[in-house]
Each structure stands twice: as structure tokens, then as C-alpha cells.
Design a protein around this motif. Structure first.
Motif, PDB file in Angstrom:
ATOM      1  N   THR A   5      38.916  46.964  43.823  1.00  0.00           N
ATOM      2  CA  THR A   5      37.696  46.861  44.053  1.00  0.00           C
ATOM      3  C   THR A   5      36.759  46.048  42.869  1.00  0.00           C
ATOM      4  N   GLY A   6      37.089  46.476  41.639  1.00  0.00           N
ATOM      5  CA  GLY A   6      36.559  45.629  40.618  1.00  0.00           C
ATOM      6  C   GLY A   6      36.506  44.010  40.611  1.00  0.00           C
ATOM      7  N   SER A   7      37.944  43.724  41.029  1.00  0.00           N
ATOM      8  CA  SER A   7      38.008  42.228  41.196  1.00  0.00           C
ATOM      9  C   SER A   7      37.179  41.582  42.556  1.00  0.00           C
ATOM     10  N   MET A   8      37.030  42.373  43.302  1.00  0.00           N
ATOM     11  CA  MET A   8      36.220  42.119  44.660  1.00  0.00           C
ATOM     12  C   MET A   8      34.700  41.768  44.266  1.00  0.00           C
ATOM     13  N   ALA A   9      34.247  42.748  43.527  1.00  0.00           N
ATOM     14  CA  ALA A   9      32.828  42.803  43.086  1.00  0.00           C
ATOM     15  C   ALA A   9      32.737  41.454  42.181  1.00  0.00           C
ATOM     16  N   LYS A  10      33.418  41.182  41.060  1.00  0.00           N
ATOM     17  CA  LYS A  10      33.678  39.940  40.249  1.00  0.00           C
ATOM     18  C   LYS A  10      33.678  38.787  41.174  1.00  0.00           C
ATOM     19  N   GLN A  11      34.508  38.634  42.246  1.00  0.00           N
ATOM     20  CA  GLN A  11      34.709  37.439  43.262  1.00  0.00           C
ATOM     21  C   GLN A  11      33.144  37.336  43.805  1.00  0.00           C
ATOM     22  N   ILE A  12      32.356  38.072  44.056  1.00  0.00           N
ATOM     23  CA  ILE A  12      31.233  38.188  44.621  1.00  0.00           C
ATOM     24  C   ILE A  12      30.184  37.317  43.697  1.00  0.00           C
ATOM     25  N   LYS A  13      30.200  37.639  42.489  1.00  0.00           N
ATOM     26  CA  LYS A  13      29.345  37.172  41.380  1.00  0.00           C
ATOM     27  C   LYS A  13      29.841  35.755  41.236  1.00  0.00           C
ATOM     28  N   SER A  14      31.342  35.632  41.220  1.00  0.00           N
ATOM     29  CA  SER A  14      31.682  34.099  41.138  1.00  0.00           C
ATOM     30  C   SER A  14      31.220  33.117  41.997  1.00  0.00           C
ATOM     31  N   MET A  15      31.205  33.677  43.339  1.00  0.00           N
ATOM     32  CA  MET A  15      30.693  33.057  44.410  1.00  0.00           C
ATOM     33  C   MET A  15      29.409  32.454  44.273  1.00  0.00           C
ATOM     34  N   LYS A  16      28.374  33.420  43.707  1.00  0.00           N
ATOM     35  CA  LYS A  16      27.077  33.135  43.653  1.00  0.00           C
ATOM     36  C   LYS A  16      26.811  32.236  42.747  1.00  0.00           C
ATOM     37  N   SER A  17      27.585  32.311  41.395  1.00  0.00           N
ATOM     38  CA  SER A  17      27.540  31.298  40.474  1.00  0.00           C
ATOM     39  C   SER A  17      27.954  29.979  41.030  1.00  0.00           C
TER      40      SER A  17
END
Length: 200
Positions: free
Chosen positions: A65-77
Motif C-alpha cells: 500500500t505504501g508503494s501504491m501511495a508513492k506511485q500516485i505521487k510519482s504520477m502527479k510529479s
């Protein structure tokens, strides 16, 4: 007859204790699912699928779940123009934007990333891309990457077939039970404190 009745009584008491234990475990499980769902925004049925699969591929749910949250931030970046993020997704051949310029569904993109990482032959490059998009804990996801998104989808179906995935209605009922158990536990602690104060 007396001995037989005593044995039957003992068996009933033992079975009742087991049922109580099962109910408590179910309540604790439901509380974990509901809380994690609220924190991560992942639907309860999907979350339970992930919890089932995570146990079988040796990746913790927190890491997943932590990596999923990070991936959302990466998409936004990447949407905001981060060159590093844009290049990372391009190297994996993954589109993160819809035709209208909005971001795609993050869950779909996440599993595409996992599948694409599994196709990267160079392990060093794979780890570097994984850490860029999924964060520092990406190396802990290697068992998941090796298994692939298709395997996870298969395990998700198994979770439903095995009855592992509980309905929202049942989760709510278990959640209410967990709340009552917590209140009872707090009340017991308060009583102990009060008695202790009297003795003191």
C-alpha cells in the motif's frame, strides 16, 4: 453417564471459547481492513485481495500500500513535468495520462508498472526504475514483481473463491463488534485503575 455428560459439557465450553476467539479475530481483521481502506483510499474488496495475495508472495501489505501511495505521487510529479518521473514511465512504456490530459486510474497504472518492471532484464536498471516510481521500499517488492500482475489477479480471484474477502456489510458488523470490545477493554482498565486508586 455422568462421565459422558461431563465430557460433552467440556466439549461445548471448548467450542464456545473457540467461537468467541474466532469472533474476536474476525473483529480485529475487519478493523484492520476498514482502517487501512480509509487511510489508503483502496476499496475494501480490493484491499482484502491484496492482503491475501501479499501473504502468498511474501510482500507485506504495508509495503504494498505504501508503494501504491508513492506511485500516485510519482504520477502527479510526471504530470507536473518532472523530467525524472516522465523518463521513468517512458522507459517502461507506460502512459499515465488520458487523452483529455487527466491522470489515468492509479490502480491500473500501478499494476502496469509491476508487469513492466518484471520485463526489465537488467536487475540494476529494474531496481533503479522501481525505486524512482515506487519509492525506497521498492526492492522489497521484488517477489511481487517476479510474480507479475497476472499472478496477483489470479490470487485475487482465489481470495474470493476461498471466502477470504468479506462483504462491506459483514465488515461493518465486525467493525461494530470491535468497537464494543475496545469499549469493554477500556472499561475494564478504568475499573482496575479505580480499584488501584482506592487501594493506594
Amino acid at each position: 453417564m455422568a462421565a459422558a455428560m461431563t465430557a460433552v459439557g467440556a466439549a461445548i465450553i471448548s467450542a464456545t471459547k473457540k467461537l468467541v476467539e474466532f469472533s474476536k479475530e474476525g473483529a480485529a481483521y475487519a478493523d484492520e481492513v476498514l482502517t487501512t481502506s480509509q487511510v489508503t483510499g483502496i476499496a475494501t474488496d480490493k484491499l482484502q485481495e491484496y492482503m491475501y495475495a501479499a501473504e502468498l508472495v511474501d510482500v507485506s501489505v504495508d509495503t504494498l500500500t505504501g508503494s501504491m501511495a508513492k506511485q500516485i505521487k510519482s504520477m502527479k510529479s510526471a504530470q507536473d513535468g518532472s523530467k525524472t518521473m516522465v523518463e521513468a514511465y517512458e522507459k517502461l512504456g507506460i502512459e499515465i495520462m488520458n487523452a483529455d490530459g487527466t491522470l489515468r486510474d492509479s490502480d491500473e497504472v500501478y499494476w502496469e508498472v509491476i508487469q513492466a518492471l518484471g520485463n526489465v532484464a537488467n536487475e540494476t536498471e529494474r531496481d533503479a526504475l522501481a525505486m524512482t516510481i515506487l519509492g525506497k521500499s521498492a526492492q522489497s517488492l521484488n517477489p511481487l514483481i517476479d510474480a507479475g500482475a497476472d499472478k496477483l489477479e489470479e490470487l485475487g480471484k482465489q481470495a474470493h473463491d476461498a471466502g477470504y474477502v468479506i462483504s462491506d456489510e459483514m465488515l461493518s458488523s465486525y467493525g461494530a463488534l470491535d468497537d464494543q470490545l475496545q469499549l469493554l477493554n477500556n472499561g475494564t482498565k478504568a475499573l482496575k485503575n479505580a480499584l488501584g486508586t482506592i487501594l493506594l
